[in-house]
Motif scaffolding. Structure first.
Motif, PDB file in Angstrom:
ATOM      1  N   SER A  87      24.538  36.530  30.034  1.00 37.41           N
ATOM      2  CA  SER A  87      24.068  36.096  28.719  1.00 37.41           C
ATOM      3  C   SER A  87      24.621  36.988  27.609  1.00 37.41           C
ATOM      4  O   SER A  87      24.876  36.514  26.490  1.00 37.41           O
ATOM      5  N   LEU A  88      24.810  38.282  27.910  1.00 39.74           N
ATOM      6  CA  LEU A  88      25.370  39.183  26.907  1.00 39.74           C
ATOM      7  C   LEU A  88      26.863  38.941  26.695  1.00 39.74           C
ATOM      8  O   LEU A  88      27.385  39.151  25.594  1.00 39.74           O
ATOM      9  N   ASN A  89      27.556  38.536  27.749  1.00 42.95           N
ATOM     10  CA  ASN A  89      28.986  38.251  27.655  1.00 42.95           C
ATOM     11  C   ASN A  89      29.240  36.852  28.216  1.00 42.95           C
ATOM     12  O   ASN A  89      29.656  36.698  29.367  1.00 42.95           O
ATOM     13  N   PRO A  90      28.970  35.815  27.415  1.00 43.55           N
ATOM     14  CA  PRO A  90      29.081  34.445  27.927  1.00 43.55           C
ATOM     15  C   PRO A  90      30.483  34.061  28.365  1.00 43.55           C
ATOM     16  O   PRO A  90      30.662  33.087  29.102  1.00 43.55           O
ATOM     17  N   TRP A  91      31.505  34.813  27.947  1.00 40.01           N
ATOM     18  CA  TRP A  91      32.867  34.491  28.348  1.00 40.01           C
ATOM     19  C   TRP A  91      33.081  34.659  29.856  1.00 40.01           C
ATOM     20  O   TRP A  91      33.993  34.050  30.427  1.00 40.01           O
ATOM     21  N   ILE A  92      32.252  35.471  30.493  1.00 38.01           N
ATOM     22  CA  ILE A  92      32.356  35.594  31.956  1.00 38.01           C
ATOM     23  C   ILE A  92      31.918  34.293  32.613  1.00 38.01           C
ATOM     24  O   ILE A  92      32.577  33.781  33.528  1.00 38.01           O
ATOM     25  N   ALA A  93      30.798  33.744  32.144  1.00 38.11           N
ATOM     26  CA  ALA A  93      30.332  32.459  32.672  1.00 38.11           C
ATOM     27  C   ALA A  93      31.322  31.351  32.349  1.00 38.11           C
ATOM     28  O   ALA A  93      31.607  30.485  33.194  1.00 38.11           O
ATOM     29  N   ILE A  94      31.871  31.379  31.131  1.00 38.13           N
ATOM     30  CA  ILE A  94      32.872  30.370  30.749  1.00 38.13           C
ATOM     31  C   ILE A  94      34.106  30.475  31.647  1.00 38.13           C
ATOM     32  O   ILE A  94      34.653  29.464  32.105  1.00 38.13           O
ATOM     33  N   THR A  95      34.535  31.713  31.916  1.00 37.31           N
ATOM     34  CA  THR A  95      35.678  31.913  32.817  1.00 37.31           C
ATOM     35  C   THR A  95      35.399  31.330  34.186  1.00 37.31           C
ATOM     36  O   THR A  95      36.260  30.676  34.799  1.00 37.31           O
ATOM     37  N   GLY A  96      34.184  31.560  34.697  1.00 39.22           N
ATOM     38  CA  GLY A  96      33.818  31.027  36.004  1.00 39.22           C
ATOM     39  C   GLY A  96      33.844  29.509  36.040  1.00 39.22           C
ATOM     40  O   GLY A  96      34.349  28.905  36.996  1.00 39.22           O
ATOM     41  N   LEU A  97      33.314  28.888  34.995  1.00 39.38           N
ATOM     42  CA  LEU A  97      33.298  27.425  34.938  1.00 39.38           C
ATOM     43  C   LEU A  97      34.708  26.853  34.818  1.00 39.38           C
ATOM     44  O   LEU A  97      35.052  25.889  35.512  1.00 39.38           O
ATOM     45  N   GLU A  99      37.545  28.350  35.619  1.00 41.70           N
ATOM     46  CA  GLU A  99      38.294  28.674  36.846  1.00 41.70           C
ATOM     47  C   GLU A  99      37.971  27.685  37.962  1.00 41.70           C
ATOM     48  O   GLU A  99      38.861  27.169  38.640  1.00 41.70           O
ATOM     49  N   ALA A 100      36.675  27.403  38.155  1.00 42.21           N
ATOM     50  CA  ALA A 100      36.276  26.455  39.195  1.00 42.21           C
ATOM     51  C   ALA A 100      36.791  25.055  38.870  1.00 42.21           C
ATOM     52  O   ALA A 100      37.288  24.337  39.749  1.00 42.21           O
ATOM     53  N   LEU A 127      35.632  21.918  48.041  1.00 40.96           N
ATOM     54  CA  LEU A 127      35.556  23.066  48.938  1.00 40.96           C
ATOM     55  C   LEU A 127      36.481  24.193  48.490  1.00 40.96           C
ATOM     56  O   LEU A 127      36.181  25.374  48.691  1.00 40.96           O
ATOM     57  N   ALA A 128      37.608  23.849  47.887  1.00 45.05           N
ATOM     58  CA  ALA A 128      38.565  24.862  47.437  1.00 45.05           C
ATOM     59  C   ALA A 128      38.046  25.656  46.244  1.00 45.05           C
ATOM     60  O   ALA A 128      38.535  26.754  45.959  1.00 45.05           O
ATOM     61  N   MET A 129      37.080  25.114  45.515  1.00 48.50           N
ATOM     62  CA  MET A 129      36.535  25.811  44.355  1.00 48.50           C
ATOM     63  C   MET A 129      35.934  27.157  44.735  1.00 48.50           C
ATOM     64  O   MET A 129      36.034  28.136  43.990  1.00 48.50           O
ATOM     65  N   SER A 130      35.279  27.205  45.875  1.00 49.01           N
ATOM     66  CA  SER A 130      34.455  28.358  46.232  1.00 49.01           C
ATOM     67  C   SER A 130      35.256  29.493  46.838  1.00 49.01           C
ATOM     68  O   SER A 130      36.182  29.275  47.623  1.00 49.01           O
ATOM     69  N   SER A 131      34.898  30.709  46.455  1.00 47.66           N
ATOM     70  CA  SER A 131      35.353  31.901  47.162  1.00 47.66           C
ATOM     71  C   SER A 131      34.275  32.280  48.184  1.00 47.66           C
ATOM     72  O   SER A 131      33.193  31.689  48.194  1.00 47.66           O
ATOM     73  N   SER A 132      34.541  33.248  49.012  1.00 46.86           N
ATOM     74  CA  SER A 132      33.607  33.610  50.078  1.00 46.86           C
ATOM     75  C   SER A 132      32.707  34.765  49.643  1.00 46.86           C
ATOM     76  O   SER A 132      33.175  35.907  49.554  1.00 46.86           O
ATOM     77  N   PRO A 133      31.417  34.517  49.377  1.00 40.29           N
ATOM     78  CA  PRO A 133      30.521  35.611  49.010  1.00 40.29           C
ATOM     79  C   PRO A 133      30.430  36.681  50.096  1.00 40.29           C
ATOM     80  O   PRO A 133      30.382  37.881  49.805  1.00 40.29           O
ATOM     81  N   ALA A 134      30.399  36.230  51.358  1.00 39.35           N
ATOM     82  CA  ALA A 134      30.269  37.180  52.462  1.00 39.35           C
ATOM     83  C   ALA A 134      31.466  38.127  52.530  1.00 39.35           C
ATOM     84  O   ALA A 134      31.316  39.338  52.673  1.00 39.35           O
ATOM     85  N   ALA A 158      29.964  34.038  42.572  1.00 37.19           N
ATOM     86  CA  ALA A 158      28.631  33.421  42.530  1.00 37.19           C
ATOM     87  C   ALA A 158      28.682  32.079  41.814  1.00 37.19           C
ATOM     88  O   ALA A 158      28.100  31.080  42.272  1.00 37.19           O
ATOM     89  N   ILE A 159      29.379  32.032  40.691  1.00 36.33           N
ATOM     90  CA  ILE A 159      29.456  30.792  39.902  1.00 36.33           C
ATOM     91  C   ILE A 159      30.183  29.695  40.677  1.00 36.33           C
ATOM     92  O   ILE A 159      29.682  28.563  40.795  1.00 36.33           O
ATOM     93  N   ASN A 160      31.360  30.021  41.229  1.00 30.47           N
ATOM     94  CA  ASN A 160      32.105  28.944  41.896  1.00 30.47           C
ATOM     95  C   ASN A 160      31.474  28.520  43.222  1.00 30.47           C
ATOM     96  O   ASN A 160      31.648  27.380  43.660  1.00 30.47           O
ATOM     97  N   THR A 161      30.717  29.410  43.864  1.00 36.05           N
ATOM     98  CA  THR A 161      30.041  29.027  45.110  1.00 36.05           C
ATOM     99  C   THR A 161      28.934  28.020  44.843  1.00 36.05           C
ATOM    100  O   THR A 161      28.824  26.997  45.534  1.00 36.05           O
ATOM    101  N   VAL A 162      28.099  28.285  43.852  1.00 38.68           N
ATOM    102  CA  VAL A 162      27.014  27.357  43.511  1.00 38.68           C
ATOM    103  C   VAL A 162      27.583  26.021  43.054  1.00 38.68           C
ATOM    104  O   VAL A 162      27.103  24.948  43.459  1.00 38.68           O
ATOM    105  N   LEU A 163      28.639  26.053  42.242  1.00 38.73           N
ATOM    106  CA  LEU A 163      29.264  24.810  41.793  1.00 38.73           C
ATOM    107  C   LEU A 163      29.829  24.015  42.965  1.00 38.73           C
ATOM    108  O   LEU A 163      29.698  22.791  43.022  1.00 38.73           O
ATOM    109  N   ALA A 164      30.461  24.707  43.908  1.00 43.30           N
ATOM    110  CA  ALA A 164      31.048  24.026  45.066  1.00 43.30           C
ATOM    111  C   ALA A 164      29.984  23.314  45.890  1.00 43.30           C
ATOM    112  O   ALA A 164      30.193  22.182  46.357  1.00 43.30           O
ATOM    113  N   VAL A 165      28.822  23.963  46.085  1.00 40.38           N
ATOM    114  CA  VAL A 165      27.740  23.344  46.860  1.00 40.38           C
ATOM    115  C   VAL A 165      27.264  22.063  46.189  1.00 40.38           C
ATOM    116  O   VAL A 165      27.139  21.011  46.830  1.00 40.38           O
ATOM    117  N   PHE A 166      27.012  22.120  44.881  1.00 39.67           N
ATOM    118  CA  PHE A 166      26.505  20.955  44.170  1.00 39.67           C
ATOM    119  C   PHE A 166      27.551  19.840  44.095  1.00 39.67           C
ATOM    120  O   PHE A 166      27.235  18.668  44.330  1.00 39.67           O
TER     121      PHE A 166
END
Length: 398
Positions: A87-97, A99-100, A127-134, A158-166
């Motif tokens: 929330s303090l640096n919304p460009w990180i979330a924007i980058t994640g969206l 990028e995915a 499936l290609a959107m997601s990176s491996s959290p583990a 975290a962002i691309n994993t949640v997006l990939a699931v949905f």
């Protein structure tokens, strides 16, 4: 002779896990490569050499242990995510969206160009959107890295994993709705997907609220927090599987909520201590062992093409948007490189689509090939990114 053969089969998996651990330690000490890459390579090689005695998906105890290990890593991964930072640096979330989204569009177009069906192109792209959290959390913990690149890799994953699931779930629902005469069935499935996702998040949230409350009540947070969280993750994973919830969303929600309840795992308990180290070997050996050598060979051409396009999309987006998010383009490039690992559990998601007849298609084989390559090479690329960013202790001291 039958009894002797059965005894060999029962001993096979413990021997494979022990061999993977030993080889991983030797290679890590001598070549400084990530242990999990060696675990994956060992599991893949031995299972394909001795398929008679090693059948991973038929071993229910092994599947359960792998899922518990995956849950522990997802929890610890989510525990490192700072929502307030986004929330303090919304460009990180924007980058994640972005990028995915760019990864999805690129892989979809390439798969269509190669001759894939629309369904398989959409599924591959999701499936290609997601990176491996583990893989990401294991490499970061193993290297004891910290800094801007490390944190961005975690948050973007975290962002691309949640997006990939949905997106994956929504594509299956969309495809069902396109089938004539199945509108009511598709509508029911759409509602079911939404309810399962909400219930999974709710379950993780409840665990994230209750466990810190219990630990505070006991008054032994510093001593018991890690063990308490480990038991809670095991219960949550078991509950998710028993009730057909999403263990990914549940454990991620648990970790996020628990972090903001101000309970610390403690530095000495990264990876959940010895328990986490043991289960990590089981997880990465098991994950790679589900891949067949014949499938890898059949899909290596398309898989390699998708691999290049996937990683290229992530690197281009993170590099171009790096200045807006407050880092140099060089660090942005390294952040994209660190997103290389892809989880073999993405392939397991496709088990639910067997009724669509895609388990033996060329696209399926391409996904298998891409997954194997990145199960082994992905952690190495992440480690390289952290090293070049000078965020490992050895580089920081120089």
């Amino acid at each position: 002779m039958t009894e002797f053969s059965m005894n060999i089969s029962q001993m096979a998996w413990p021997c494979v896990v022990a061999a993977a651990w030993l080889l991983g330690d030797i290679v890590n000490r001598s070549l400084h490569l990530p242990r999990i890459s060696v675990y994956a390579l060992t599991g893949f090689a031995l299972v394909n050499l001795f398929p008679t005695y090693l059948s991973p998906l038929d071993n229910h105890s092994l599947v359960l242990l792998a899922n518990i290990a995956f849950g522990l890593m997802l929890f610890e991964f989510a525990y490192r995510i700072n929502v307030r930072w986004l929330s303090l640096n919304p460009w990180i979330a924007i980058t994640g969206l972005v990028e995915a989204g760019a990864t999805f569009a690129t892989v979809y177009c390439v798969a269509l160009w190669y001759g894939s069906t629309q369904l398989m192109s959409l599924l591959l792209a999701a499936l290609a959107m997601s990176s491996s959290p583990a893989a990401v959390i294991r490499v970061i913990n193993e290297q004891r890295s910290s800094g801007q690149v490390s944190e961005r890799i975690l948050h973007l994953t975290a962002i691309n994993t949640v997006l990939a699931v949905f997106v994956f779930k929504l594509i299956l629902v969309y495809w069902t709705m396109q089938t004539p005469g199945d509108f009511l069935k598709a509508s029911a499935q759409s509602l079911h997907v939404m309810l399962v996702a909400c219930a999974s998040v709710l379950a993780g949230t409840v665990f994230g609220i209750l466990l810190p409350t219990i630990l505070r009540w006991r008054g032994k947070q510093a001593q018991d927090a890690t063990l308490g969280f480990a038991f809670a993750v095991i219960l949550l994973v078991a509950l998710s599987h028993a009730s057909s919830l999403s263990p990914v969303l549940a454990t991620l929600s648990f970790g996020l909520v628990a972090r903001h309840r101000r309970i610390s795992l403690g530095r000495t308990q990264r990876n959940f201590g010895v328990l986490g180290e043991l289960l990590a070997v089981v997880l990465f050996v098991f994950a790679a062992s589900t891949l067949a050598w014949t499938q890898v060979l059949a899909g290596v051409m398309l898989g390699s093409l998708l691999l290049v396009m996937r990683l290229g999309s992530k690197i281009v987006v993170t590099t171009l948007l790096a200045p807006a998010s407050g880092i140099s383009m060089r660090k942005g490039l390294l952040s994209g490189l660190g997103l290389a690992p892809v989880s073999v559990f993405l392939i397991l998601n496709l088990e639910q689509t067997n009724s669509l007849g895609i388990a033996t298609t060329n696209e399926w084989y391409a996904l298998v090939a891409m997954t194997l390559i990145l199960e082994i090479a992905g952690p190495i690329l992440t480690q390289l990114a952290l090293y070049l960013a000078k965020e490992t202790p050895e580089e920081q001291e120089q």
